[in-house]
Write a protein that holds these residues in place. Structure first.
Motif, mmCIF file in Angstrom:
data_model
loop_
_atom_site.group_PDB
_atom_site.id
_atom_site.type_symbol
_atom_site.label_atom_id
_atom_site.label_comp_id
_atom_site.label_asym_id
_atom_site.label_seq_id
_atom_site.Cartn_x
_atom_site.Cartn_y
_atom_site.Cartn_z
ATOM 1 N N THR A 241 -13.854 3.314 5.463
ATOM 2 C CA THR A 241 -12.592 2.638 5.682
ATOM 3 C C THR A 241 -11.967 2.787 4.501
ATOM 4 O O THR A 241 -12.269 2.601 3.325
ATOM 5 C CB THR A 241 -12.748 1.228 6.018
ATOM 6 O OG1 THR A 241 -13.341 1.177 7.463
ATOM 7 C CG2 THR A 241 -11.343 0.772 6.199
ATOM 8 N N VAL A 242 -10.415 3.148 4.567
ATOM 9 C CA VAL A 242 -9.901 3.125 3.232
ATOM 10 C C VAL A 242 -8.433 2.175 3.490
ATOM 11 O O VAL A 242 -7.948 2.119 4.649
ATOM 12 C CB VAL A 242 -9.125 4.434 2.979
ATOM 13 C CG1 VAL A 242 -8.008 4.519 2.092
ATOM 14 C CG2 VAL A 242 -10.097 5.249 2.366
ATOM 15 N N THR A 243 -8.258 1.224 2.706
ATOM 16 C CA THR A 243 -7.142 0.224 2.633
ATOM 17 C C THR A 243 -6.104 0.714 1.826
ATOM 18 O O THR A 243 -6.360 0.708 0.676
ATOM 19 C CB THR A 243 -7.763 -1.147 2.570
ATOM 20 O OG1 THR A 243 -8.791 -1.298 3.608
ATOM 21 C CG2 THR A 243 -6.496 -2.236 2.852
ATOM 22 N N SER A 244 -4.659 0.752 2.264
ATOM 23 C CA SER A 244 -3.572 1.046 1.371
ATOM 24 C C SER A 244 -2.640 -0.061 1.695
ATOM 25 O O SER A 244 -2.075 -0.412 2.648
ATOM 26 C CB SER A 244 -3.093 2.298 2.072
ATOM 27 O OG SER A 244 -3.907 3.350 1.762
ATOM 28 N N TYR A 245 -2.539 -0.868 0.446
ATOM 29 C CA TYR A 245 -1.768 -2.162 0.588
ATOM 30 C C TYR A 245 0.047 -1.795 0.006
ATOM 31 O O TYR A 245 -0.079 -1.024 -0.713
ATOM 32 C CB TYR A 245 -2.263 -3.196 -0.432
ATOM 33 C CG TYR A 245 -3.586 -3.768 -0.090
ATOM 34 C CD1 TYR A 245 -3.684 -4.701 0.849
ATOM 35 C CD2 TYR A 245 -4.778 -3.196 -0.702
ATOM 36 C CE1 TYR A 245 -4.947 -5.258 0.934
ATOM 37 C CE2 TYR A 245 -6.036 -3.665 -0.427
ATOM 38 C CZ TYR A 245 -5.996 -4.712 0.587
ATOM 39 O OH TYR A 245 -7.289 -5.372 0.874
ATOM 40 N N ASN A 246 0.636 -2.284 0.773
ATOM 41 C CA ASN A 246 2.132 -2.450 0.390
ATOM 42 C C ASN A 246 2.582 -0.885 0.583
ATOM 43 O O ASN A 246 3.404 -0.367 -0.392
ATOM 44 C CB ASN A 246 2.234 -3.101 -0.740
ATOM 45 C CG ASN A 246 2.272 -4.544 -0.569
ATOM 46 O OD1 ASN A 246 2.245 -5.122 0.528
ATOM 47 N ND2 ASN A 246 1.322 -4.979 -1.635
ATOM 48 N N VAL A 247 1.981 -0.169 1.453
ATOM 49 C CA VAL A 247 2.291 1.421 1.472
ATOM 50 C C VAL A 247 3.975 1.483 1.689
ATOM 51 O O VAL A 247 4.439 2.188 0.971
ATOM 52 C CB VAL A 247 1.720 2.032 2.568
ATOM 53 C CG1 VAL A 247 2.401 3.521 2.693
ATOM 54 C CG2 VAL A 247 0.142 2.142 2.068
ATOM 55 N N ALA A 248 4.448 0.701 3.030
ATOM 56 C CA ALA A 248 5.874 1.000 3.210
ATOM 57 C C ALA A 248 6.682 -0.412 2.496
ATOM 58 O O ALA A 248 6.183 -1.508 2.654
ATOM 59 C CB ALA A 248 6.116 1.017 4.667
ATOM 60 N N PRO A 249 7.638 -0.145 1.797
ATOM 61 C CA PRO A 249 8.263 -1.326 1.222
ATOM 62 C C PRO A 249 9.150 -2.189 2.256
ATOM 63 O O PRO A 249 9.185 -1.704 3.420
ATOM 64 C CB PRO A 249 9.360 -0.622 0.325
ATOM 65 C CG PRO A 249 9.609 0.834 1.003
ATOM 66 C CD PRO A 249 8.336 1.101 1.459
ATOM 67 N N LYS A 250 9.745 -3.229 1.789
ATOM 68 C CA LYS A 250 10.091 -4.125 2.700
ATOM 69 C C LYS A 250 11.291 -3.587 3.689
ATOM 70 O O LYS A 250 11.612 -3.672 4.606
ATOM 71 C CB LYS A 250 10.658 -5.323 2.016
ATOM 72 C CG LYS A 250 11.179 -6.592 2.709
ATOM 73 C CD LYS A 250 11.818 -7.549 2.162
ATOM 74 C CE LYS A 250 12.475 -8.625 2.784
ATOM 75 N NZ LYS A 250 13.045 -9.897 1.922
ATOM 76 N N ALA A 251 12.092 -2.605 2.886
ATOM 77 C CA ALA A 251 13.205 -2.111 3.524
ATOM 78 C C ALA A 251 12.770 -0.641 4.307
ATOM 79 O O ALA A 251 13.729 -0.047 4.325
ATOM 80 C CB ALA A 251 14.143 -1.795 2.232
#
Length: 265
Positions: A241-251
């Protein structure tokens, strides 16, 4: 003249990743094979030649324009016995020609990624033209890939294949589609095992939400994730498993692609 009775490759609308073919001779387009994961198995292979540029945009795994996605011609369509209803999408295989000394190019192999499905033809028997019918294990290759291991006149030829680890440049890619509270994400450019068995998404105002497989490597969830940075948890078929945090920004917007962390290859 191309050999007759080549199997039909199912083409569906597709979008992004990166692997390549390999040959016994070094080339930037045909790199060296990765370490094997499984033993060699027997199959048969045919090829297709794209007569229309649109033929290169499609495939049952959902990767879209394979050239832009980075796959190029390093792709394979798999018969029903191998396709696993799309679970296998993204897996990498090493393939070599065997048995036929007239047509096989000795000492060569190619590396391809599963991007398509070779549809069965139940109007024909498996041994009588229904190449991709169960229980046949059949591979359909672009002619440019096929000719790295065999002369095109070989037609329907005996091959051996094995799963190998995928090597990719950059991180896992997440292409977001959908509308309003329906979110669809294409997972591509996956190293390691290559194929994905589970995906979760998290917004800044939500917990981790399991996504369902829509088709191929397109995953979906019904949730309000607009105006929130998105994180993704991706699990491959070998249990990593790989976790990518905040990959897509809020906008973030629909139609955009973002890059996260990568599995080890």
């Amino acid at each position: 003249m191309w050999p007759p009775a080549l199997p039909l490759v199912l083409l569906l609308p597709l979008a992004l990743a990166s692997t390549a073919l390999t040959h016994s001779h070094s080339s930037s387009f045909f790199p060296t094979a990765s370490p094997s994961l499984y033993d060699w198995s027997s199959a048969r292979a045919t090829y297709y030649a794209a007569s229309d540029p649109r033929d290169k945009v499609g495939g049952a795994c959902g990767y879209g324009d394979l050239e832009k996605a980075g796959y190029g011609l390093a792709t394979v369509g798999l018969s029903e016995a191998l396709f696993e209803r799309g679970q296998i999408c993204g897996a990498c295989f090493q393939v070599r020609c065997v048995e036929d000394t007239r047509w096989c190019i000795s000492g060569t192999s190619i590396i391809v990624t599963a991007t398509n499905f070779c549809a069965p033809n139940y109007g024909l028997r498996p041994e009588g033209g229904g190449h991709c019918n169960s229980p046949n294990k059949h591979l359909v290759l672009p002619i440019e890939a096929f000719e790295k291991i065999a002369v095109w006149k070989a037609g329907n030829t005996a091959v051996e294949y094995r799963r190998i680890k995928c090597r990719k440049e950059g991180g896992i890619r997440f292409t977001i589609d959908g509308s309003n509270i329906f979110i669809s994400v294409l997972i591509s450019n996956v190293a390691g095992a290559g194929d994905i068995v589970a995906v979760k998404v998290k917004g800044s105002r939500t917990g981790w939400l399991p996504m369902g497989r829509n088709w191929g490597q397109n995953w979906h969830v019904s949730a309000d994730l607009l105006n929130q940075p998105l994180s993704f948890e991706v699990t491959s078929s070998d249990g990593h498993t790989v976790t990518s945090y905040n990959v897509a920004p809020k906008a973030w917007n629909f139609g955009q692609t973002f890059e996260g962390k990568q599995f080890e290859s």
